[in-house]
Design a protein around this motif. Structure first.
Motif, PDB file in Angstrom:
ATOM      1  N   ASP A  43       0.860  -1.177   0.000  1.00 13.48           N
ATOM      2  CA  ASP A  43       0.000   0.000   0.000  1.00 13.48           C
ATOM      3  C   ASP A  43       0.903   1.235   0.000  1.00 13.48           C
ATOM      4  O   ASP A  43       1.336   1.701   1.061  1.00 13.48           O
ATOM      5  CB  ASP A  43      -0.908  -0.012   1.231  1.00 13.48           C
ATOM      6  CG  ASP A  43      -1.950   1.113   1.216  1.00 13.48           C
ATOM      7  OD1 ASP A  43      -1.743   2.109   0.479  1.00 13.48           O
ATOM      8  OD2 ASP A  43      -2.942   0.993   1.963  1.00 13.48           O
ATOM      9  N   LYS A  53       0.140   4.246  -0.766  1.00 16.20           N
ATOM     10  CA  LYS A  53      -0.533   5.438  -0.255  1.00 16.20           C
ATOM     11  C   LYS A  53      -0.380   5.540   1.264  1.00 16.20           C
ATOM     12  O   LYS A  53      -0.054   6.598   1.801  1.00 16.20           O
ATOM     13  CB  LYS A  53      -2.010   5.405  -0.631  1.00 16.20           C
ATOM     14  CG  LYS A  53      -2.783   6.631  -0.155  1.00 16.20           C
ATOM     15  CD  LYS A  53      -4.247   6.552  -0.570  1.00 16.20           C
ATOM     16  CE  LYS A  53      -5.024   7.761  -0.068  1.00 16.20           C
ATOM     17  NZ  LYS A  53      -6.468   7.680  -0.442  1.00 16.20           N
ATOM     18  N   ASN A  54      -0.615   4.415   1.937  1.00 18.46           N
ATOM     19  CA  ASN A  54      -0.510   4.392   3.398  1.00 18.46           C
ATOM     20  C   ASN A  54       0.869   3.962   3.882  1.00 18.46           C
ATOM     21  O   ASN A  54       1.091   3.800   5.091  1.00 18.46           O
ATOM     22  CB  ASN A  54      -1.581   3.477   3.989  1.00 18.46           C
ATOM     23  CG  ASN A  54      -2.981   4.043   3.786  1.00 18.46           C
ATOM     24  OD1 ASN A  54      -3.252   5.192   4.135  1.00 18.46           O
ATOM     25  ND2 ASN A  54      -3.870   3.248   3.193  1.00 18.46           N
TER      26      ASN A  54
END
Length: 364
Positions: free
Chosen positions: A207, A209-210
């Motif tokens: 992930d 984005k995170n």
């Protein structure tokens, strides 16, 4: 051995005990014989038959009967790995009586001179677990490993654990041009995940984005270039989601832009492979080549193994614990328990403790 006449029945009987290697393996009593001569002959036949059957049991037969039971108790990957060890033991020593304590002691003593302490412990345990099961199932009368000892090697110097310092890893990475390889070795170094966990990563696990990577599976190498990517992690603690530093995110983004052009690209694609994970042998070979190239250029970095990237990450974190995180945080990131962390890296924790005392002594 004893033959006597039963005063109540008037019949002859025999009774006694059977010893093998000085240890009692059976007690017996038979009655109902018409003559003393008949009882003596029957006892001799009984003892010869018992000892013949006792000696006819082979380790290979016990092992083959044991595996189906063991397969219900542990992971399939554990069985696969240890079966390789059993097959090697049978190949190397199968022509000897592996139910003889003296033979087993000679094997363990010989192995102690040839192999690491950890490997000898594996061999000792492999024999022992089969014999313990065989005793419970009454396949054999006693465990021959009960008399076998292995060296504690109390004076053996602990093999030095190799690892990259951050500057050494920068030197290593400076000779790696391939974007996938840069991202792959950066993942090993900056995340401290196990080799199999890294090999099993798919794009759905990352992930960006995170800034996290989720660990939920591992690749187990069965043979040199054969792998099974469908296995669960090593322990329950191994299931984890851990955060990435920006320097790793940058490497993954650079590689992802290239990977997106591949026909197999998608959530199921192995990050460091395609529709299959990269092989352990390819990973090992690349690591060796890049280290050699870095040292050819004069960087003089240690020749670490793939598992040593995990040691490198642990060392880096332990030596920087004063930055606000604890041994619990490190253990959680590595997918280990705090106890395991301290057992494996005890020498580094001791060094860290000395640093604390030095700080306290010099704080005015």
């Amino acid at each position: 051995m004893a033959v006597k006449k039963n005063s109540k029945t008037g019949k002859w009987q025999f009774d006694g005990k059977i010893y093998v290697e000085g240890k009692k393996v059976a007690s017996y009593r038979k009655t109902g014989f018409a003559t003393k001569k008949e009882a003596i002959r029957a006892e001799l036949e009984y003892r010869e038959k018992f000892i013949s059957e006792y000696r006819s049991v082979r380790f290979e037969d016990l092992y083959k009967e044991y595996i189906p039971f063991w397969s219900t108790q542990v992971k399939a990957t554990t069985v696969t790995t240890e079966c390789g060890l059993y097959e090697k033991l049978i190949k190397d020593y199968g022509d000897r009586d592996l139910l003889d304590s003296k033979v087993l002691q000679d094997i363990i003593s010989t192995c102690d001179k040839k192999y690491s302490k950890k490997y000898v412990e594996r061999i000792y345990t492999a024999f022992n677990r089969v014999f313990k099961w065989a005793v419970k199932k009454e396949k054999i009368k006693s465990n021959p490993m009960a008399k076998v000892y292995r060296s504690t090697r109390k004076d053996e110097k602990r093999k030095e654990m190799l690892f990259f310092e951050p500057k050494e890893f920068d030197c290593f990475l400076s000779v790696v041009e391939d974007p996938r390889d840069r991202a792959m070795f950066s993942t090993l170094y900056w995340m401290g995940i196990r080799r199999g966990e890294m090999m099993a990563l798919q794009w759905k696990d990352i992930d960006l984005k995170n800034k996290t990577i989720s660990i939920s599976k591992t690749v187990v190498t069965i043979k040199r270039n054969e792998a099974d990517p469908t296995n669960t992690p090593k322990t329950s603690n191994s299931y984890r989601t851990i955060t990435m530093p920006q320097k790793l995110i940058d490497e993954l983004l650079a590689y992802k832009r290239i990977a997106e052009q591949f026909a197999c690209y998608g959530p199921q694609m192995y990050v460091f492979g395609d529709d299959k994970p990269i092989s352990a042998e390819t990973l090992r070979r690349k690591n060796k080549q890049y280290i050699a190239e870095a040292n050819r250029l004069g960087y003089n970095i240690p020749e670490i193994r793939i598992h040593d990237y995990r040691h490198s990450h642990a060392s880096y974190l332990i030596n920087n614990m004063s930055s606000g995180f604890t041994d619990f945080d490190i253990a959680k990131r590595l997918g280990d328990t705090v106890e395991t962390l301290h057992n494996v890296y005890a020498h580094w924790f001791k060094a860290g403790d000395k640093g604390i005392i030095d700080f306290m002594d010099n704080d005015n």
